[in-house]
Design a protein around this motif. Structure first.
Motif, mmCIF file in Angstrom:
data_model
loop_
_atom_site.group_PDB
_atom_site.id
_atom_site.type_symbol
_atom_site.label_atom_id
_atom_site.label_comp_id
_atom_site.label_asym_id
_atom_site.label_seq_id
_atom_site.Cartn_x
_atom_site.Cartn_y
_atom_site.Cartn_z
ATOM 1 N N ARG A 32 39.759 42.377 33.331
ATOM 2 C CA ARG A 32 39.618 40.917 33.245
ATOM 3 C C ARG A 32 40.532 40.209 34.244
ATOM 4 O O ARG A 32 40.149 39.196 34.837
ATOM 5 N N GLY A 33 41.733 40.728 34.429
ATOM 6 C CA GLY A 33 42.650 40.124 35.391
ATOM 7 C C GLY A 33 42.113 40.215 36.804
ATOM 8 O O GLY A 33 42.204 39.263 37.583
ATOM 9 N N GLY A 34 41.529 41.351 37.146
ATOM 10 C CA GLY A 34 40.928 41.502 38.468
ATOM 11 C C GLY A 34 39.772 40.543 38.670
ATOM 12 O O GLY A 34 39.610 39.943 39.731
ATOM 13 N N ARG A 35 38.967 40.379 37.632
ATOM 14 C CA ARG A 35 37.849 39.442 37.721
ATOM 15 C C ARG A 35 38.357 38.019 37.897
ATOM 16 O O ARG A 35 37.829 37.256 38.704
ATOM 17 N N MET A 36 39.400 37.661 37.157
ATOM 18 C CA MET A 36 39.957 36.308 37.293
ATOM 19 C C MET A 36 40.504 36.074 38.697
ATOM 20 O O MET A 36 40.304 34.999 39.277
ATOM 21 N N LEU A 37 41.180 37.068 39.256
ATOM 22 C CA LEU A 37 41.714 36.920 40.607
ATOM 23 C C LEU A 37 40.612 36.780 41.637
ATOM 24 O O LEU A 37 40.716 35.984 42.567
ATOM 25 N N ARG A 38 39.532 37.544 41.490
ATOM 26 C CA ARG A 38 38.408 37.433 42.423
ATOM 27 C C ARG A 38 37.754 36.058 42.326
ATOM 28 O O ARG A 38 37.433 35.447 43.344
ATOM 29 N N ARG A 39 37.558 35.574 41.108
ATOM 30 C CA ARG A 39 36.956 34.246 40.943
ATOM 31 C C ARG A 39 37.838 33.156 41.532
ATOM 32 O O ARG A 39 37.345 32.229 42.175
ATOM 33 N N ARG A 40 39.139 33.271 41.309
ATOM 34 C CA ARG A 40 40.054 32.277 41.865
ATOM 35 C C ARG A 40 40.025 32.316 43.382
ATOM 36 O O ARG A 40 40.028 31.288 44.053
ATOM 37 N N ARG A 41 40.004 33.518 43.966
ATOM 38 C CA ARG A 41 39.962 33.655 45.413
ATOM 39 C C ARG A 41 38.684 33.050 45.981
ATOM 40 O O ARG A 41 38.713 32.340 46.992
ATOM 41 N N VAL A 42 37.548 33.285 45.325
ATOM 42 C CA VAL A 42 36.275 32.710 45.772
ATOM 43 C C VAL A 42 36.327 31.186 45.655
ATOM 44 O O VAL A 42 35.870 30.469 46.559
ATOM 45 N N ALA A 43 36.891 30.679 44.562
ATOM 46 C CA ALA A 43 36.975 29.224 44.380
ATOM 47 C C ALA A 43 37.850 28.586 45.463
ATOM 48 O O ALA A 43 37.504 27.528 46.007
ATOM 49 N N VAL A 44 38.958 29.225 45.796
ATOM 50 C CA VAL A 44 39.838 28.679 46.836
ATOM 51 C C VAL A 44 39.143 28.701 48.188
ATOM 52 O O VAL A 44 39.208 27.730 48.950
ATOM 53 N N ARG A 45 38.435 29.777 48.489
ATOM 54 C CA ARG A 45 37.707 29.845 49.763
ATOM 55 C C ARG A 45 36.607 28.787 49.831
ATOM 56 O O ARG A 45 36.390 28.176 50.887
#
Length: 82
Positions: A32-45
């Motif tokens: 879940r933490g990895g998924r949250m980090l990926r989503r945050r990275r996509v949102a920032v991009r």
């Protein structure tokens, strides 16, 4: 319960051995933490991309519309033939 008793109770709780965490819980938390980090990275991009697109659109509009130039006066006709 007065303050010394509360401090003693809190101290006892903190001195106990930590509770064991089931291994499947750790794996789920990492997933879940990895998924949250990926989503945050996509949102920032996406936000940076949106900011860049807005900047480009503003520059293109400013170059074509030239809002800093005073529009020609249309209240009096131009003098010609004098």
């Amino acid at each position: 319960m007065n303050r010394p008793q509360r401090e003693a109770a809190a101290r006892q709780i903190m001195e106990r051995a930590p509770a064991t965490v089931p291994p499947e819980l750790y794996a789920e938390a990492v997933r879940r933490g990895g998924r949250m980090l990926r989503r945050r990275r996509v949102a920032v991009r996406l936000m940076w991309l949106l900011l860049f697109a807005a900047t480009v659109a503003f520059v293109v509009w400013a170059v074509t519309a030239r809002p800093w130039v005073e529009p020609p006066s249309e209240t009096t006709p131009p003098l010609m033939g004098w």
